[in-house]
Design an enzyme around this catalytic site. Sequence first.
Site, PDB file in Angstrom:
ATOM      1  N   CYS A  28       3.820  14.012 -34.166  1.00 30.87           N
ATOM      2  CA  CYS A  28       4.739  12.883 -34.033  1.00 30.87           C
ATOM      3  C   CYS A  28       5.919  13.194 -33.123  1.00 30.87           C
ATOM      4  CB  CYS A  28       5.228  12.457 -35.415  1.00 30.87           C
ATOM      5  SG  CYS A  28       3.977  11.567 -36.369  1.00 30.87           S
ATOM      6  N   ASP A  78      -1.940   4.742 -35.292  1.00 26.17           N
ATOM      7  CA  ASP A  78      -1.179   5.957 -34.996  1.00 26.17           C
ATOM      8  C   ASP A  78      -2.109   7.011 -34.417  1.00 26.17           C
ATOM      9  OD1 ASP A  78       0.823   8.003 -35.020  1.00 26.17           O
ATOM     10  OD2 ASP A  78       1.783   6.979 -36.697  1.00 26.17           O
TER      11      ASP A  78
END
Length: 358
Positions: A28, A78
């Site tokens: 991330c 994601d």
Amino acid sequence: MANDTANAEANAETIPATLLSNCTSGGCGAKIESASLLSLLAGLKLKESQNLIVGFDSCDDAAVYRLDEKRSLVFTVDFFPPMVDNPKTFGRIAAANALSDVWAMGATAALALNLVCFPETMDKRILAEIIAGGAEKITEAGATLAGGHSIYDREPKYGLAVAGIVETEKVLRNNTPAAGHKLILTKPLGTGIIMGAARAGEASGEAVQKAIAVMERLNKYAAQCMAGFHISACTDITGFGLLVHSLEMAGEGATIRIDTAALPLIPEALEYAGEYLLTAAGARNRSRVENSGGADVSGLPFALQELLFDPQTSGGLLIAAAAQDAQELLLRIKESGDTQAAVIGEVIPKADSPIMFM
């Protein structure tokens, strides 16, 4: 069957570990900073829908679309480059991270699609292991893998598009915390700093294993514990770090007050932060908070500041729960396996700063 498993593991060990050498960032921490995203989205002109309950206007974790009088669809996506060399481990972490947004919205994961970017010249056995790792977590989540999409790319990337189902009246938002509610964080902070240190050859094997265990852990179990309790808001802590996600949770009507002494941390991360083994994404998160006047961290030790800004990959849930429920909910979360979960603060009426420290 046992022989087949042993042979598969033996073959996996012969696959060259080349994931990290083929990418410039991972996890991330590769996210575009939130301030830039807000600016990019501000000018979009889109068709409005009365059935779209949650869109991108509130920086929430997933979209929510009303299906009928009782149920809604929760939809999220994601993906990111690897932060580990082991392909199956990367697949597990990426899938756990993608699934998390559904649980943060109060939903049950139902369906997943693979998203794959992969170098044409890289050994396809690596890709097979990545997808296998992801499938493990999709199965553990109780969801169904139904296909996906793949393209050739210069760097490997993997993730999921995930759909979940929720009773509309039970949708959880990230920016609706009630004053007086306690804040529970279900996983320790520090994965970004540890994996960055590992990439530089400065992290211990023990520290890396601790970080991997945190990242592979599904938020499914903590989310299930919330049933029956009064929860006013929930989000998962990922690439924007604890403080930017707390800034989003505070929204326009509340202040998040954090007890820094209560924060669950991976100990080695604090050590590495003190040695200035930092991340670029952490610096971007610091800029977002400081430029917006979100919090004054100047009175905190530098290493602790960095943990507050550290980009988490597949981080824990941040839950705003009624004060009378918080300790019982925390106990249930700990018993479910998130043993480092902790009450880290509270929601108070809007003050001069969106985030304050005890």
